[in-house]
Design a protein around this motif. Structure first.
Motif, PDB file in Angstrom:
ATOM      1  N   LEU A  45      22.129  70.622 -30.165  1.00 14.98           N
ATOM      2  CA  LEU A  45      22.933  70.565 -28.947  1.00 14.98           C
ATOM      3  C   LEU A  45      22.251  71.360 -27.839  1.00 14.98           C
ATOM      4  O   LEU A  45      21.677  72.420 -28.092  1.00 14.98           O
ATOM      5  N   ARG A  46      22.344  70.868 -26.619  1.00 15.64           N
ATOM      6  CA  ARG A  46      21.773  71.588 -25.488  1.00 15.64           C
ATOM      7  C   ARG A  46      22.665  72.785 -25.171  1.00 15.64           C
ATOM      8  O   ARG A  46      23.882  72.670 -25.092  1.00 15.64           O
ATOM      9  N   LEU A  47      22.051  73.935 -24.988  1.00 15.69           N
ATOM     10  CA  LEU A  47      22.792  75.159 -24.692  1.00 15.69           C
ATOM     11  C   LEU A  47      23.146  75.214 -23.212  1.00 15.69           C
ATOM     12  O   LEU A  47      22.416  74.704 -22.362  1.00 15.69           O
ATOM     13  N   PRO A  48      24.273  75.857 -22.884  1.00 19.35           N
ATOM     14  CA  PRO A  48      24.665  75.933 -21.469  1.00 19.35           C
ATOM     15  C   PRO A  48      23.757  76.877 -20.685  1.00 19.35           C
ATOM     16  O   PRO A  48      23.213  77.831 -21.232  1.00 19.35           O
ATOM     17  N   VAL A  49      23.604  76.600 -19.397  1.00 19.33           N
ATOM     18  CA  VAL A  49      22.876  77.491 -18.498  1.00 19.33           C
ATOM     19  C   VAL A  49      23.904  78.434 -17.899  1.00 19.33           C
ATOM     20  O   VAL A  49      24.891  77.994 -17.313  1.00 19.33           O
ATOM     21  N   ILE A  50      23.666  79.730 -18.055  1.00 19.27           N
ATOM     22  CA  ILE A  50      24.622  80.726 -17.557  1.00 19.27           C
ATOM     23  C   ILE A  50      24.364  81.048 -16.094  1.00 19.27           C
ATOM     24  O   ILE A  50      25.281  81.178 -15.300  1.00 19.27           O
ATOM     25  N   SER A  51      23.087  81.161 -15.722  1.00 14.73           N
ATOM     26  CA  SER A  51      22.770  81.517 -14.347  1.00 14.73           C
ATOM     27  C   SER A  51      21.393  80.979 -13.971  1.00 14.73           C
ATOM     28  O   SER A  51      20.422  81.216 -14.677  1.00 14.73           O
ATOM     29  N   ALA A  52      21.327  80.260 -12.861  1.00  9.05           N
ATOM     30  CA  ALA A  52      20.060  79.761 -12.326  1.00  9.05           C
ATOM     31  C   ALA A  52      20.269  79.482 -10.848  1.00  9.05           C
ATOM     32  O   ALA A  52      21.392  79.218 -10.410  1.00  9.05           O
TER      33      ALA A  52
END
Length: 74
Positions: A45-52
């Motif tokens: 599963l693709r992991l969520p991006v927390i900050s970018a």
């Protein structure tokens, strides 16, 4: 080249890796986004991006490239 495994990453310390992106010879000219995402190694599963600075659903925008039209050799 993928030689720094995520198990060695530390919070707050940048992890830099370099990859070559091979484009097909017939890639249409234009401006393209380079998107990166990280997958869970066991679940796929693709992991969520927390900050970018720029991000979407499960990816961060790493930059942009310009593909120029091919000019015939004289």
């Amino acid at each position: 080249n993928g030689l720094y495994p995520m198990t060695g990453w530390q919070p707050g310390i940048p992890a830099v890796d370099r990859f070559a992106i091979a484009l097909p010879a017939d890639a249409p000219p234009g401006r393209y986004e380079v998107r990166v995402g990280i997958y869970h190694p066991e679940l796929g599963l693709r992991l969520p991006v927390i900050s970018a600075v720029e991000q979407g659903d499960g990816y961060a925008v790493a930059g942009r490239i310009e593909v120029a039209p091919v000019t015939p050799a004289n």
